[in-house]
Design an enzyme around this catalytic site. Structure first.
Site, short mmCIF file in Angstrom:
data_model
loop_
_atom_site.label_atom_id
_atom_site.label_comp_id
_atom_site.label_asym_id
_atom_site.label_seq_id
_atom_site.Cartn_x
_atom_site.Cartn_y
_atom_site.Cartn_z
N GLY A 62 -4.44 88.26 46.06
CA GLY A 62 -4.31 86.81 46.20
C GLY A 62 -5.16 86.26 47.33
O GLY A 62 -5.43 86.95 48.31
N GLY A 121 0.23 84.83 41.96
CA GLY A 121 0.01 84.29 40.63
C GLY A 121 -1.23 84.82 39.94
O GLY A 121 -1.16 85.29 38.80
N GLU A 177 -2.88 81.96 49.85
CA GLU A 177 -2.15 81.84 51.12
C GLU A 177 -2.95 82.44 52.27
O GLU A 177 -2.90 81.95 53.39
CB GLU A 177 -0.79 82.51 50.98
CG GLU A 177 0.03 81.82 49.91
CD GLU A 177 1.46 82.31 49.80
OE1 GLU A 177 2.32 81.49 49.43
OE2 GLU A 177 1.75 83.49 50.05
#
Ligand code: MOS
Length: 732
Positions: free
Chosen positions: A689, A511, A692
């Site tokens: 990212g 995202g 995670e």
């Protein structure tokens, strides 16, 4: 804009706003309760009705009859809509289990009816009066019992892998490990339940909901309702956590739409907490076998990872072996997955699907083989680092600093003070330290945005990107401010509305990098529009201090916008850089635990994560992602498990009393360090990212710390007291 060559210098590199520790721009709305979550949306002129769902009481079979006569007569009830009333509905493309409609039951707590009443309490009371008759069928609910029937999943998406000769190399290796590890079914357990309000206006429906992926939901909801996509308007401006549980359309939205159509009024439907774990999706349990062979010097010569998981027919495997294809060197390798058909609720993505449970196993296995070799587990990992894809040595990592993370972490954490297993005591506590590598691929997704400059000099960003608590509002604002040469106070961000350009959405830790890249592309268009309107050469313009300059000419942005304003819109598309280069994120997790020698109770004492994930767009929101993920890793290590009733096929502990996530008092000192790096292969933002990555490996670091504390190796999560207590040293 197409991103197909590595990024060079661009306006983001100024780092006047991007990269700065800016507090969430939506923080005040949230802390003062003014951020409207799905169920809270209200128009003062609307009388909302309340829908309460009814879930199936069996896991597999057919509904033969539904008697809703009593419910319909109950006080305040406006309507009952049953799965038989609506008939068979077309399933959304991304849903494995159907959400509503027809007589077939595929899993426990599948939605079978919704009762609509004037108040929530009336709807709930009447829902208890619905009588459903079933013709149950025998189902398969026990993964271990189904191992023999498990099949290879779709080879086009989840192929087995092999290079060199694993069998030969493993059988002749000087030191070997061959062990089985298990991870349980897990629940996303996000704070905000799935909730939707539906309001019809003629043939058009507006849904306020809690969705990570606006366009996926919109498309699948249109399919299920049998209406044109253009007739569905979705709003999801604030989301109270998702973790993958809100990636795909869920039943609350479908029930709300049918209920609202039936009663001719807007209807609110939230899934009761007790329905969430069985009605929605979960992270599937795995059984994993890992074999590692090494030479006496500690070099991996053979590495094999197999994983078994289950799902409903038509579903997919938990891809727990994937990181093993990339994380360590070694010439002879294999991975394989097997998928059993189970009639439990749908298994699907939960934060770091694949890597999270895969590393829970692999990173214990690495600790075990290092011990057999008499090597420090960090030294072993460093020795087996690789800068290229081990299956395709001509394919390099775009940037990989696992070694840097482990070395820095060891220094900061005081790894040199780690004692041998079972040898450090403080009173009744056995103390231990553990480490694990973190690894998660960096995915990119097409992402669009529209940027408007108005006559006041305010830049408004519109994108259907979501903020699931991650900080999207803030990093989108930072990106826009940097690109347009304005302060963050001159930027307004509008997210989560299907009328806006389709974005990457929030998932797979893609995202932040993808959505800000889409905003970057739209800002490039807006910069061009401004320059062209002023007759400036767009190559040499500078956007700074709310002005645009070229040579010795300078014009204020507000003036440049003029009374009608200017707009830039674009979508970031991705070329082949993820194919030519392996893009991944890396980290080292360090944990210190204390285990009570009498009770086996484990307490986390300290945690440190060192992350290498490209440019960090905002150290505050990124840190928040990582400490949240580390907390989830504590749950995965010590308490989280959906207990399967293998007779009747459902998750027994379907509430937050029985499904135990860590609470504040369980979490001690947490520290996060980000490596100072950029990855020009990832995007113009040079970011990757972290959401995670922060989870990947944490639970194994805890398991390894427990081993270091106690000398007891537990390979089956969660590591509850019962798995330790019989093995602990005698205390007089
Ligand atoms: Mo994530 S499991 O793609 O929200």
């Amino acid at each position: 804009m197409q991103f197909d060559t590595p990024a060079t210098t661009n306006p983001i590199d100024q780092l006047k706003v991007v990269g700065k520790p800016i507090h969430r721009i939506d923080g005040e709305l949230k802390t003062t309760g003014r951020a409207m979550y799905a169920y809270e949306w209200r128009d003062p002129n609307t009388r909302y009705a309340y829908g309460y769902p009814v879930g199936s009481a069996i896991a597999k079979g057919q509904i033969t009859a539904i008697d809703s006569a009593a419910a319909k007569k109950a006080p305040g009830v406006l309507a009952v809509v049953t799965t038989l009333d609506v008939g068979n509905l077309q399933k959304g493309k991304l849903n494995t289990a159907k959400l509503f409609g027809g007589s077939e039951i595929q899993h426990y707590h599948q939605a079978v009816a919704v009762v609509v009443a004037e108040t929530f309490e009336q709807a709930r009371a009447a829902a208890a009066m619905i009588k459903v008759d079933y013709a149950p069928q025998k189902g398969a609910f026990d993964l271990r019992a189904e191992l023999a029937t498990a099949q290879s999943p779709d080879p086009s998406t989840e192929p087995d892998s092999s290079s060199g000769d694993f069998q030969a190399a493993f059988s002749t290796a000087e030191v070997t490990l061959d062990a089985e590890y298990t991870t349980p079914d897990q629940s996303h357990a996000m704070m905000e339940p799935h909730a939707s309000i539906a309001a019809w206006n003629g043939e058009e429906v507006t849904i306020w909901t809690s969705s990570q992926m606006i366009d996926w939901w919109r498309t699948d909801l249109a399919t299920t309702l049998g209406v044109d996509k253009e007739k569905v308007h979705l709003m999801s401006p604030f989301i109270g956590g998702g973790f993958g549980g809100k990636l795909f359309l869920r039943a609350d939205a479908v029930l709300a739409a049918f209920a609202a159509k039936t009663v001719g009024r807007p209807v609110k439907v939230a899934l009761p907490r007790t329905m969430i774990s069985n009605n929605t999706t979960h992270r599937p349990a795995t059984i994993q076998r890992i074999r590692i062979g090494a030479d006496r010097d500690g070099r991996i010569t053979a590495i094999g990872h197999e994983s078994w998981s289950g799902d409903l027919a038509g579903g997919g495997p938990e891809t727990a072996v994937m990181q093993t294809r990339l994380l360590y060197a070694g010439e002879n390798r294999m991975t394989a997955m097997k998928l059993a058909t189970l009639d439990l609720p749908e298994g699907n993505a939960m934060r770091a699907p694949g890597e999270a449970p895969g590393l829970m196993a692999l990173e214990i296995a690495v600790d075990e083989i290092a011990e057999k070799l008499g090597m420090d587990p960090i030294e072993f990992r460093i020795k087996n680092d690789t800068q290229v894809d081990p299956e395709n040595p001509e394919r390099p990592f775009s940037h990989r600093d696992l070694v840097g993370c482990l070395k820095l972490g060891a220094e900061k954490f005081g790894w040199d003070k780690r004692a041998s297993a079972g040898s450090r005591r403080e009173g009744k506590l056995m103390i231990g330290m553990g480490v694990a590598a973190a690894f998660r691929n960096n995915l990119v997704m097409p992402s669009g945005a529209r940027v408007k400059l108005d006559k006041e000099g305010i830049v408004t960003v519109e994108t259907d990107m979501t903020d699931i608590g991650t900080g999207s509002y803030t990093i989108v604002a930072q990106t826009t401010a940097e690109m347009m040469g304005v302060g963050i106070d001159k930027v307004a961000v509008q997210l989560g509305d299907s009328r806006f350009p389709v974005s990457a959405g929030s998932g797979g830790q893609f995202g932040a990098n993808s959505a800000t890249s889409g905003v970057y592309a739209a800002c490039v268009k807006l910069r061009e529009a401004v320059a062209s309107k002023l007759g400036f050469n767009s190559k040499d313009v500078i956007f700074e201090n709310e002005e645009v300059r070229s040579g010795n000419r300078a014009v204020g942005l507000a003036v440049a916008a003029g009374p009608d304003g200017l707009v830039g819109e674009d979508t970031m598309e991705w070329g082949d850089l993820t194919k030519t280069h392996q893009q991944s994120t890396f980290g080292g997790h360090f944990v210190e635990v204390g285990v009570d020698i009498a009770t086996g109770e484990t307490r986390i004492r300290r945690m440190l994560a060192v992350c290498a994930a490209g440019r960090i767009l905002n150290p505050i929101t990124a840190r928040s992602q990582v400490i949240g993920a580390m907390t989830m890793g504590v749950g995965g290590a010590l308490s989280e498990e959906l207990a399967v009733d293998t007779r009747h096929g459902f998750f027994v502990n379907h509430d937050l009393a029985g499904y135990e996530v860590p609470v504040h008092a369980d979490i001690p000192h947490q520290e996060v360090i980000f490596m100072d790096e950029t990855d020009p292969y990832s995007s113009p933002m040079k970011a990757k990212g972290v959401g995670e990555l922060g989870l990947c490996g944490v639970s194994a670091a805890i398991a390894n710390a427990i081993y270091n504390a106690t000398g007891v190796r537990v390979r089956h999560y969660p590591i509850t007291l019962d798995k330790l207590i019989g093995e602990l040293p005698d205390v007089a």
